[in-house]
Design a protein around this motif. Structure first.
Motif, PDB file in Angstrom:
ATOM      1  N   ALA A  34      -9.793  -2.202  14.330  1.00 39.07           N
ATOM      2  CA  ALA A  34      -8.775  -1.413  15.022  1.00 39.07           C
ATOM      3  C   ALA A  34      -7.451  -1.512  14.274  1.00 39.07           C
ATOM      4  CB  ALA A  34      -8.610  -1.912  16.460  1.00 39.07           C
ATOM      5  N   LEU A  35      -6.709  -0.425  14.260  1.00 35.95           N
ATOM      6  CA  LEU A  35      -5.498  -0.333  13.460  1.00 35.95           C
ATOM      7  C   LEU A  35      -4.300  -0.952  14.163  1.00 35.95           C
ATOM      8  CD1 LEU A  35      -5.844   3.369  12.273  1.00 35.95           C
ATOM      9  CD2 LEU A  35      -6.229   1.323  10.879  1.00 35.95           C
ATOM     10  N   SER A  36      -3.703  -1.947  13.531  1.00 38.56           N
ATOM     11  CA  SER A  36      -2.406  -2.446  13.966  1.00 38.56           C
ATOM     12  C   SER A  36      -1.320  -1.621  13.287  1.00 38.56           C
ATOM     13  CB  SER A  36      -2.249  -3.921  13.591  1.00 38.56           C
ATOM     14  OG  SER A  36      -2.203  -4.065  12.166  1.00 38.56           O
ATOM     15  N   HIS A  37      -0.093  -1.752  13.787  1.00 40.73           N
ATOM     16  CA  HIS A  37       1.020  -1.035  13.160  1.00 40.73           C
ATOM     17  C   HIS A  37       1.216  -1.517  11.723  1.00 40.73           C
ATOM     18  CE1 HIS A  37       5.207   0.931  13.991  1.00 40.73           C
ATOM     19  NE2 HIS A  37       4.572   1.492  12.981  1.00 40.73           N
ATOM     20  N   GLU A  38       1.022  -2.797  11.498  1.00 37.00           N
ATOM     21  CA  GLU A  38       1.155  -3.341  10.148  1.00 37.00           C
ATOM     22  C   GLU A  38       0.115  -2.742   9.204  1.00 37.00           C
ATOM     23  OE1 GLU A  38       3.194  -5.755  13.000  1.00 37.00           O
ATOM     24  OE2 GLU A  38       1.093  -5.097  12.936  1.00 37.00           O
ATOM     25  N   MET A  39      -1.096  -2.545   9.688  1.00 33.43           N
ATOM     26  CA  MET A  39      -2.143  -1.940   8.862  1.00 33.43           C
ATOM     27  C   MET A  39      -1.777  -0.509   8.478  1.00 33.43           C
ATOM     28  SD  MET A  39      -5.569  -3.282  10.808  1.00 33.43           S
ATOM     29  CE  MET A  39      -6.756  -2.452   9.744  1.00 33.43           C
ATOM     30  N   ILE A  40      -1.220   0.224   9.423  1.00 36.06           N
ATOM     31  CA  ILE A  40      -0.818   1.604   9.137  1.00 36.06           C
ATOM     32  C   ILE A  40       0.253   1.631   8.050  1.00 36.06           C
ATOM     33  CG2 ILE A  40       0.396   3.602  10.116  1.00 36.06           C
ATOM     34  CD1 ILE A  40      -1.112   2.962  12.756  1.00 36.06           C
ATOM     35  N   GLY A  41       1.228   0.719   8.149  1.00 37.71           N
ATOM     36  CA  GLY A  41       2.255   0.650   7.122  1.00 37.71           C
ATOM     37  C   GLY A  41       1.688   0.301   5.760  1.00 37.71           C
ATOM     38  N   ARG A  42       0.772  -0.656   5.738  1.00 36.71           N
ATOM     39  CA  ARG A  42       0.163  -1.063   4.471  1.00 36.71           C
ATOM     40  C   ARG A  42      -0.698   0.063   3.891  1.00 36.71           C
ATOM     41  NH1 ARG A  42       0.116  -2.926  -0.418  1.00 36.71           N
ATOM     42  NH2 ARG A  42      -1.831  -3.927  -1.074  1.00 36.71           N
ATOM     43  N   LEU A  43      -1.444   0.739   4.729  1.00 35.10           N
ATOM     44  CA  LEU A  43      -2.260   1.858   4.262  1.00 35.10           C
ATOM     45  C   LEU A  43      -1.390   2.962   3.666  1.00 35.10           C
ATOM     46  CD1 LEU A  43      -4.905   2.125   7.125  1.00 35.10           C
ATOM     47  CD2 LEU A  43      -5.397   1.662   4.718  1.00 35.10           C
ATOM     48  N   SER A  44      -0.261   3.221   4.296  1.00 38.80           N
ATOM     49  CA  SER A  44       0.648   4.236   3.759  1.00 38.80           C
ATOM     50  C   SER A  44       1.128   3.849   2.368  1.00 38.80           C
ATOM     51  CB  SER A  44       1.845   4.418   4.701  1.00 38.80           C
ATOM     52  OG  SER A  44       1.419   4.890   5.973  1.00 38.80           O
ATOM     53  N   GLN A  45       1.442   2.559   2.177  1.00 40.52           N
ATOM     54  CA  GLN A  45       1.875   2.075   0.866  1.00 40.52           C
ATOM     55  C   GLN A  45       0.747   2.205  -0.161  1.00 40.52           C
ATOM     56  OE1 GLN A  45       3.074  -1.938   1.670  1.00 40.52           O
ATOM     57  NE2 GLN A  45       4.917  -1.340   2.789  1.00 40.52           N
ATOM     58  N   VAL A  46      -0.463   1.854   0.255  1.00 39.24           N
ATOM     59  CA  VAL A  46      -1.603   1.901  -0.662  1.00 39.24           C
ATOM     60  C   VAL A  46      -1.884   3.333  -1.105  1.00 39.24           C
ATOM     61  CG1 VAL A  46      -4.112   1.626  -0.764  1.00 39.24           C
ATOM     62  CG2 VAL A  46      -2.691  -0.238   0.098  1.00 39.24           C
ATOM     63  N   PHE A  47      -1.862   4.268  -0.165  1.00 40.13           N
ATOM     64  CA  PHE A  47      -2.136   5.657  -0.529  1.00 40.13           C
ATOM     65  C   PHE A  47      -1.035   6.229  -1.415  1.00 40.13           C
ATOM     66  CE2 PHE A  47      -5.558   5.670   2.546  1.00 40.13           C
ATOM     67  CZ  PHE A  47      -6.449   6.600   2.000  1.00 40.13           C
ATOM     68  N   GLU A  48       0.193   5.836  -1.163  1.00 44.72           N
ATOM     69  CA  GLU A  48       1.273   6.300  -2.037  1.00 44.72           C
ATOM     70  C   GLU A  48       1.108   5.738  -3.445  1.00 44.72           C
ATOM     71  OE1 GLU A  48       4.647   8.189  -3.483  1.00 44.72           O
ATOM     72  OE2 GLU A  48       3.341   8.581  -1.764  1.00 44.72           O
ATOM     73  N   ARG A  49       0.709   4.474  -3.518  1.00 42.28           N
ATOM     74  CA  ARG A  49       0.459   3.873  -4.828  1.00 42.28           C
ATOM     75  C   ARG A  49      -0.679   4.599  -5.547  1.00 42.28           C
ATOM     76  NH1 ARG A  49      -1.398  -2.446  -5.852  1.00 42.28           N
ATOM     77  NH2 ARG A  49      -2.191  -2.153  -7.968  1.00 42.28           N
ATOM     78  N   CYS A  50      -1.749   4.900  -4.823  1.00 37.00           N
ATOM     79  CA  CYS A  50      -2.886   5.588  -5.438  1.00 37.00           C
ATOM     80  C   CYS A  50      -2.506   7.012  -5.854  1.00 37.00           C
ATOM     81  CB  CYS A  50      -4.061   5.628  -4.476  1.00 37.00           C
ATOM     82  SG  CYS A  50      -4.805   4.014  -4.152  1.00 37.00           S
ATOM     83  N   ARG A  51      -1.622   7.624  -5.105  1.00 39.94           N
ATOM     84  CA  ARG A  51      -1.200   8.981  -5.427  1.00 39.94           C
ATOM     85  C   ARG A  51      -0.460   9.047  -6.751  1.00 39.94           C
ATOM     86  NH1 ARG A  51       3.085  12.308  -5.177  1.00 39.94           N
ATOM     87  NH2 ARG A  51       4.472  10.627  -4.515  1.00 39.94           N
ATOM     88  N   THR A  52       0.344   8.032  -7.032  1.00 39.70           N
ATOM     89  CA  THR A  52       1.215   8.080  -8.205  1.00 39.70           C
ATOM     90  C   THR A  52       0.611   7.428  -9.442  1.00 39.70           C
ATOM     91  OG1 THR A  52       2.326   6.045  -7.469  1.00 39.70           O
ATOM     92  CG2 THR A  52       3.296   8.148  -6.777  1.00 39.70           C
ATOM     93  N   GLU A  53      -0.452   6.642  -9.283  1.00 40.60           N
ATOM     94  CA  GLU A  53      -1.023   5.938 -10.426  1.00 40.60           C
ATOM     95  C   GLU A  53      -2.093   6.789 -11.113  1.00 40.60           C
ATOM     96  OE1 GLU A  53      -2.393   1.981 -10.006  1.00 40.60           O
ATOM     97  OE2 GLU A  53      -0.446   1.185  -9.413  1.00 40.60           O
ATOM     98  N   ASP A  54      -1.864   7.102 -12.369  1.00 39.33           N
ATOM     99  CA  ASP A  54      -2.836   7.897 -13.130  1.00 39.33           C
ATOM    100  C   ASP A  54      -4.152   7.154 -13.334  1.00 39.33           C
ATOM    101  OD1 ASP A  54      -1.065   9.990 -13.330  1.00 39.33           O
ATOM    102  OD2 ASP A  54      -0.267   9.331 -15.269  1.00 39.33           O
ATOM    103  N   ALA A  55      -4.103   5.819 -13.254  1.00 38.78           N
ATOM    104  CA  ALA A  55      -5.318   5.026 -13.452  1.00 38.78           C
ATOM    105  C   ALA A  55      -6.299   5.167 -12.289  1.00 38.78           C
ATOM    106  CB  ALA A  55      -4.955   3.553 -13.644  1.00 38.78           C
ATOM    107  N   VAL A  56      -5.829   5.705 -11.169  1.00 38.33           N
ATOM    108  CA  VAL A  56      -6.686   5.892  -9.997  1.00 38.33           C
ATOM    109  C   VAL A  56      -7.043   7.362  -9.878  1.00 38.33           C
ATOM    110  CG1 VAL A  56      -6.808   5.784  -7.477  1.00 38.33           C
ATOM    111  CG2 VAL A  56      -5.751   3.909  -8.755  1.00 38.33           C
TER     112      VAL A  56
END
Length: 372
Positions: A34-56
């Motif tokens: 189940a999603l905590s608020h902290e998980m949502i924040g971390r997921l947002s950071q992870v997806f932003e990182r994946c969006r900008t990294e050419d290696a992904v």
């Protein structure tokens, strides 16, 4: 081709990159992820990182443990946050704002996302998965949007993605909270492929062998890793009741007409269970959900999120949410005291109040969502 692996350790979100594919793991198995608020924040950071990294080149989203992809948002935590909000400043609302922004970002993610909905996939888990380019279920999948049972509506974009289903199936699934199998999910358009659960155990090894021809061909390569050469999806359980669902839920005449038609039926296991669900869920939120689902079929994704946030705001601050969670999750007495008690007592003005935005003009917290 050599494989590069980078591993980070997070308490609730796991992240690793295997052969240019980011594997993101919801890691609260004891809470069915189940999603905590902290998980949502971390997921947002992870997806932003994946969006900008050419290696992904792509992202795989999965749940830890053997039971669930994600059972939804952490409803008990939201309940406690609302009850402790002594200043009435609605701090709990930020959970939904951040969750909806994350879900919207996944729907519009520039790189392919694969969602592995093995086990339970409900509520907030559906919000994460339905924006994926490849939505995978298994014979162990148990999918539902059961929010009307706790005085809410199917949210996280459900008024949009469920609107891609035939109207009768959308109303049936959205109003009753019916549980779907993996084969049902494919038949309803809520998943792309149903694979044997054991096939997913070795997906990392298959990712390691992929040869990337370019970003444009990434989804085809991913299909080779996640779709077995010979696959049988199983038989949708809903097919046995399809005619009954179509007969009872196709006509847009309102909840009361659906209930009356079920009451007039010769009782069967399906009609009895369906009637029990409709008559035990929040009458007000059944009516609100009915109209929201119909309205969502005409709206863009961002507008659906904006509509849902307003309804959630009212359901929590002045509706049946607190009582529903108390009765079903906290005290577990299974005796919610809905207000009003019956469908006949739900006035049209009350429904329209829930559907009207609580915010004026450009003051909506999601006003900028979808802006270019």
């Amino acid at each position: 081709m050599s494989t590069e692996m980078v591993i980070e350790h997070e308490p609730e979100i796991g992240f690793e990159v295997v052969n240019r594919v980011a594997i993101v793991t919801l890691n609260r198995p004891r809470a069915l992820n189940a999603l905590s608020h902290e998980m949502i924040g971390r997921l947002s950071q992870v997806f932003e990182r994946c969006r900008t990294e050419d290696a992904v080149l792509a992202v795989v989203l999965r749940g830890a443990g053997e039971k669930a992809f994600c059972a939804g948002g952490d409803i008990r935590a939201i309940y406690e946050s609302v009850r402790s909000d002594a200043t009435r400043d609605k701090t709990w609302l930020q959970f939904f704002i951040d969750e909806y922004r994350l879900d919207y970002a996944i729907h519009n993610f520039e790189k392919p996302v694969v969602a592995l909905m093995d086990g339970i996939a409900m509520g907030g888990g559906m919000g994460l998965a339905q924006g994926a380019a490849l939505r995978i279920v298994t014979e162990r999948t148990r999918m539902a949007m059961p929010e009307t049972r706790i005085g809410m509506l199917p949210d996280v974009g459900a008024t949009y993605f469920m609107g891609k289903m035939p109207l009768d199936l959308e109303l049936y699934v959205g109003l009753t909270g019916a549980m779907l199998s993996g084969a049902d999910a494919v038949a309803c358009g809520l998943a792309d492929i149903c694979v044997p659960s054991p096939w997913l155990r070795d997906f990392v090894q298959r990712l390691e062998t992929l040869h990337w021809d370019g970003r444009e061909e990434a989804i085809d390569s991913l299909r080779r890793a996640f779709v077995p050469p010979a696959n049988t999806e199983g038989h949708p359980q809903l097919e046995a009741h399809r005619e009954q669902i179509r007969a009872r839920f196709s006509a847009a005449d309102g909840i009361e007409s659906i209930v009356r038609s079920l009451q007039q039926d010769t009782p069967t296991e399906w009609s009895t269970a369906t009637l029990a669900a409709l008559t035990s869920n929040s009458p007000c939120m059944l009516e609100v959900t009915y109209h929201a689902l119909l309205r969502g079929r005409q709206l863009a994704l961002a507008d659906c999120f904006r509509m849902e946030l307003g309804i959630v705001y009212r359901a929590i601050s002045e509706g049946d949410f607190l009582e529903g969670v108390r009765a079903l999750i906290v005290d577990k007495d299974q005796r919610p005291r809905w207000e009003p008690v019956t469908l006949a007592e739900v006035h049209a003005e009350r429904v329209q109040h829930f559907l009207a935005s609580p915010w004026k003009g450009d003051m909506h917290p999601l006003e900028g969502l979808g802006a270019s």
